[in-house]
Design a protein around this motif. Structure first.
Motif, PDB file in Angstrom:
ATOM      1  N   PRO A  18     -33.099   0.665  60.983  1.00  0.00           N
ATOM      2  CA  PRO A  18     -32.838  -0.456  61.888  1.00  0.00           C
ATOM      3  C   PRO A  18     -31.907  -0.035  63.020  1.00  0.00           C
ATOM      4  CG  PRO A  18     -31.459  -0.635  59.954  1.00  0.00           C
ATOM      5  CD  PRO A  18     -32.362   0.556  59.735  1.00  0.00           C
ATOM      6  N   SER A  19     -31.986  -0.756  64.120  1.00  0.00           N
ATOM      7  CA  SER A  19     -31.056  -0.500  65.220  1.00  0.00           C
ATOM      8  C   SER A  19     -29.725  -1.182  64.906  1.00  0.00           C
ATOM      9  CB  SER A  19     -31.627  -1.052  66.531  1.00  0.00           C
ATOM     10  OG  SER A  19     -31.596  -2.464  66.516  1.00  0.00           O
ATOM     11  N   GLY A  20     -28.714  -0.871  65.681  1.00  0.00           N
ATOM     12  CA  GLY A  20     -27.416  -1.500  65.487  1.00  0.00           C
ATOM     13  C   GLY A  20     -27.479  -3.011  65.648  1.00  0.00           C
ATOM     14  N   LEU A  21     -28.252  -3.470  66.640  1.00  0.00           N
ATOM     15  CA  LEU A  21     -28.367  -4.916  66.867  1.00  0.00           C
ATOM     16  C   LEU A  21     -29.103  -5.611  65.727  1.00  0.00           C
ATOM     17  CD1 LEU A  21     -29.141  -5.014  70.689  1.00  0.00           C
ATOM     18  CD2 LEU A  21     -27.023  -5.657  69.541  1.00  0.00           C
ATOM     19  N   GLN A  22     -30.115  -4.963  65.154  1.00  0.00           N
ATOM     20  CA  GLN A  22     -30.819  -5.565  64.021  1.00  0.00           C
ATOM     21  C   GLN A  22     -29.902  -5.699  62.812  1.00  0.00           C
ATOM     22  OE1 GLN A  22     -33.963  -2.660  63.898  1.00  0.00           O
ATOM     23  NE2 GLN A  22     -35.464  -4.105  64.725  1.00  0.00           N
ATOM     24  N   MET A  23     -29.076  -4.674  62.573  1.00  0.00           N
ATOM     25  CA  MET A  23     -28.138  -4.734  61.444  1.00  0.00           C
ATOM     26  C   MET A  23     -27.123  -5.856  61.661  1.00  0.00           C
ATOM     27  SD  MET A  23     -27.593  -0.659  60.837  1.00  0.00           S
ATOM     28  CE  MET A  23     -26.435  -0.804  59.513  1.00  0.00           C
ATOM     29  N   MET A  24     -26.619  -5.984  62.885  1.00  0.00           N
ATOM     30  CA  MET A  24     -25.638  -7.013  63.189  1.00  0.00           C
ATOM     31  C   MET A  24     -26.237  -8.408  63.032  1.00  0.00           C
ATOM     32  SD  MET A  24     -23.239  -7.338  66.557  1.00  0.00           S
ATOM     33  CE  MET A  24     -24.348  -8.171  67.659  1.00  0.00           C
ATOM     34  N   ALA A  54     -14.915 -14.919  67.924  1.00  0.00           N
ATOM     35  CA  ALA A  54     -16.338 -14.591  67.836  1.00  0.00           C
ATOM     36  C   ALA A  54     -16.739 -13.585  68.914  1.00  0.00           C
ATOM     37  CB  ALA A  54     -17.175 -15.861  67.958  1.00  0.00           C
ATOM     38  N   LEU A  55     -16.228 -13.762  70.110  1.00  0.00           N
ATOM     39  CA  LEU A  55     -16.545 -12.846  71.200  1.00  0.00           C
ATOM     40  C   LEU A  55     -16.024 -11.442  70.898  1.00  0.00           C
ATOM     41  CD1 LEU A  55     -17.783 -12.622  74.040  1.00  0.00           C
ATOM     42  CD2 LEU A  55     -15.505 -13.141  74.941  1.00  0.00           C
ATOM     43  N   CYS A  56     -14.768 -11.371  70.481  1.00  0.00           N
ATOM     44  CA  CYS A  56     -14.191 -10.065  70.142  1.00  0.00           C
ATOM     45  C   CYS A  56     -14.895  -9.455  68.930  1.00  0.00           C
ATOM     46  CB  CYS A  56     -12.694 -10.204  69.859  1.00  0.00           C
ATOM     47  SG  CYS A  56     -11.735 -10.632  71.317  1.00  0.00           S
ATOM     48  N   GLY A  57     -15.204 -10.274  67.937  1.00  0.00           N
ATOM     49  CA  GLY A  57     -15.913  -9.786  66.755  1.00  0.00           C
ATOM     50  C   GLY A  57     -17.299  -9.275  67.089  1.00  0.00           C
ATOM     51  N   CYS A  58     -17.962  -9.946  68.004  1.00  0.00           N
ATOM     52  CA  CYS A  58     -19.308  -9.530  68.427  1.00  0.00           C
ATOM     53  C   CYS A  58     -19.267  -8.141  69.043  1.00  0.00           C
ATOM     54  CB  CYS A  58     -19.875 -10.545  69.407  1.00  0.00           C
ATOM     55  SG  CYS A  58     -21.512 -10.128  70.020  1.00  0.00           S
ATOM     56  N   PHE A  59     -18.332  -7.921  69.955  1.00  0.00           N
ATOM     57  CA  PHE A  59     -18.215  -6.607  70.570  1.00  0.00           C
ATOM     58  C   PHE A  59     -17.836  -5.548  69.534  1.00  0.00           C
ATOM     59  CE2 PHE A  59     -17.626  -8.929  74.656  1.00  0.00           C
ATOM     60  CZ  PHE A  59     -18.722  -8.372  75.300  1.00  0.00           C
ATOM     61  N   GLY A  60     -16.911  -5.879  68.640  1.00  0.00           N
ATOM     62  CA  GLY A  60     -16.514  -4.934  67.598  1.00  0.00           C
ATOM     63  C   GLY A  60     -17.673  -4.574  66.687  1.00  0.00           C
ATOM     64  N   GLN A  61     -18.411  -5.572  66.239  1.00  0.00           N
ATOM     65  CA  GLN A  61     -19.563  -5.310  65.374  1.00  0.00           C
ATOM     66  C   GLN A  61     -20.636  -4.513  66.094  1.00  0.00           C
ATOM     67  OE1 GLN A  61     -21.058  -9.004  63.921  1.00  0.00           O
ATOM     68  NE2 GLN A  61     -19.449  -9.244  62.397  1.00  0.00           N
ATOM     69  N   PHE A  62     -20.846  -4.832  67.352  1.00  0.00           N
ATOM     70  CA  PHE A  62     -21.855  -4.096  68.119  1.00  0.00           C
ATOM     71  C   PHE A  62     -21.556  -2.606  68.096  1.00  0.00           C
ATOM     72  CE2 PHE A  62     -23.098  -2.207  72.198  1.00  0.00           C
ATOM     73  CZ  PHE A  62     -24.472  -2.310  72.070  1.00  0.00           C
ATOM     74  N   ILE A  64     -19.588  -0.977  65.954  1.00  0.00           N
ATOM     75  CA  ILE A  64     -19.641  -0.451  64.587  1.00  0.00           C
ATOM     76  C   ILE A  64     -21.084  -0.172  64.185  1.00  0.00           C
ATOM     77  CG2 ILE A  64     -19.332  -1.073  62.162  1.00  0.00           C
ATOM     78  CD1 ILE A  64     -16.703  -2.433  63.000  1.00  0.00           C
ATOM     79  N   PHE A  65     -21.974  -1.130  64.380  1.00  0.00           N
ATOM     80  CA  PHE A  65     -23.356  -0.935  63.966  1.00  0.00           C
ATOM     81  C   PHE A  65     -24.060   0.100  64.840  1.00  0.00           C
ATOM     82  CE2 PHE A  65     -22.697  -5.178  62.028  1.00  0.00           C
ATOM     83  CZ  PHE A  65     -22.883  -4.772  60.714  1.00  0.00           C
ATOM     84  N   GLY A  72     -24.157   7.674  61.647  1.00  0.00           N
ATOM     85  CA  GLY A  72     -24.128   7.563  60.197  1.00  0.00           C
ATOM     86  C   GLY A  72     -22.889   6.837  59.704  1.00  0.00           C
ATOM     87  N   PRO A  73     -22.939   6.396  58.455  1.00  0.00           N
ATOM     88  CA  PRO A  73     -21.835   5.604  57.916  1.00  0.00           C
ATOM     89  C   PRO A  73     -20.555   6.395  57.663  1.00  0.00           C
ATOM     90  CG  PRO A  73     -23.539   5.900  56.276  1.00  0.00           C
ATOM     91  CD  PRO A  73     -24.076   6.446  57.551  1.00  0.00           C
ATOM     92  N   LEU A  74     -20.662   7.706  57.428  1.00  0.00           N
ATOM     93  CA  LEU A  74     -19.451   8.482  57.183  1.00  0.00           C
ATOM     94  C   LEU A  74     -18.576   8.536  58.423  1.00  0.00           C
ATOM     95  CD1 LEU A  74     -17.726  10.219  55.350  1.00  0.00           C
ATOM     96  CD2 LEU A  74     -19.037  12.202  56.129  1.00  0.00           C
ATOM     97  N   ALA A  75     -19.178   8.807  59.574  1.00  0.00           N
ATOM     98  CA  ALA A  75     -18.405   8.831  60.825  1.00  0.00           C
ATOM     99  C   ALA A  75     -17.796   7.468  61.099  1.00  0.00           C
ATOM    100  CB  ALA A  75     -19.295   9.252  61.988  1.00  0.00           C
ATOM    101  N   CYS A  76     -18.558   6.412  60.845  1.00  0.00           N
ATOM    102  CA  CYS A  76     -18.045   5.053  61.049  1.00  0.00           C
ATOM    103  C   CYS A  76     -16.869   4.772  60.114  1.00  0.00           C
ATOM    104  CB  CYS A  76     -19.157   4.037  60.832  1.00  0.00           C
ATOM    105  SG  CYS A  76     -18.640   2.352  61.171  1.00  0.00           S
ATOM    106  N   SER A  77     -16.981   5.210  58.876  1.00  0.00           N
ATOM    107  CA  SER A  77     -15.907   4.995  57.907  1.00  0.00           C
ATOM    108  C   SER A  77     -14.630   5.720  58.320  1.00  0.00           C
ATOM    109  CB  SER A  77     -16.358   5.468  56.526  1.00  0.00           C
ATOM    110  OG  SER A  77     -15.352   5.268  55.579  1.00  0.00           O
ATOM    111  N   VAL A  78     -14.779   6.942  58.815  1.00  0.00           N
ATOM    112  CA  VAL A  78     -13.601   7.704  59.268  1.00  0.00           C
ATOM    113  C   VAL A  78     -12.943   7.007  60.450  1.00  0.00           C
ATOM    114  CG1 VAL A  78     -12.867   9.877  60.327  1.00  0.00           C
ATOM    115  CG2 VAL A  78     -14.400   9.916  58.361  1.00  0.00           C
ATOM    116  N   VAL A  79     -13.743   6.545  61.396  1.00  0.00           N
ATOM    117  CA  VAL A  79     -13.192   5.870  62.581  1.00  0.00           C
ATOM    118  C   VAL A  79     -12.498   4.569  62.188  1.00  0.00           C
ATOM    119  CG1 VAL A  79     -13.830   4.661  64.708  1.00  0.00           C
ATOM    120  CG2 VAL A  79     -14.753   6.923  64.229  1.00  0.00           C
TER     121      VAL A  79
END
Length: 152
Positions: A18-24, A54-62, A64-65, A72-79
């Motif tokens: 899935p793309s980042g937007l689909q996951m979000m 919600a606005l800040c969370g949307c940008f943050g989630q975008f 992250i995903f 990959g999830p490992l790089a995301c977890s480290v960040v």
């Protein structure tokens, strides 16, 4: 929970890509509920704060995903772990919050793990032959093949 979330995200990513937007979109679809909307409607002063959140969370989630989908999830977890640590550190330095010794040990372990991963985690393999030598060898092989063709 980063480890569990990372494993689940890696499984989803490998099976359906899935793309980042689909996951979000999927995560947000399943996480909202009527209870929250009912509570917020009884307290109208929340809507301004919730809109900004919600606005800040949307940008943050975008981001992250997007990071999970691309790196990959490992790089995301480290960040995210690094970001959380710096949030705690800023809380101590800027606001004067005090950490107990056990919390300092945890912080030291987090950074020790990050530095160990950075220095020893992913070693790049050095190719046996530099690219310029490969080109030279390839050219020599081509010349040898042409000589064989001319001689026959």
């Amino acid at each position: 929970m980063d480890g569990l979330t990372g494993a689940v995200q890696e499984r989803m990513r490998s099976s359906s890509a899935p793309s980042g937007l689909q996951m979000m979109l999927s995560m947000n679809f399943w996480s909202e509920g009527k209870d929250f909307i009912y509570f917020a409607s009884r307290h109208p002063e929340l809507w301004t704060h919730m809109s900004m959140l919600a606005l800040c969370g949307c940008f943050g989630q975008f981001f992250i995903f997007l990071m999970v989908a691309k790196f990959g999830p490992l790089a995301c977890s480290v960040v995210t772990t690094t970001r959380k640590f710096f949030t705690v550190l800023c809380s101590v330095v800027v606001f004067g919050n005090v950490l107990i010794p056990r919390q300092w040990i945890g912080a030291i372990l987090v950074f020790a793990g990050l530095f160990a991963d950075m220095f020893y985690g992913k070693k790049t393999h050095i190719p046996a032959m530099p690219a310029t030598n490969k080109k030279l060898n390839f050219n020599k092989e081509m010349e040898a093949d042409e000589k064989k063709k001319l001689s026959s």
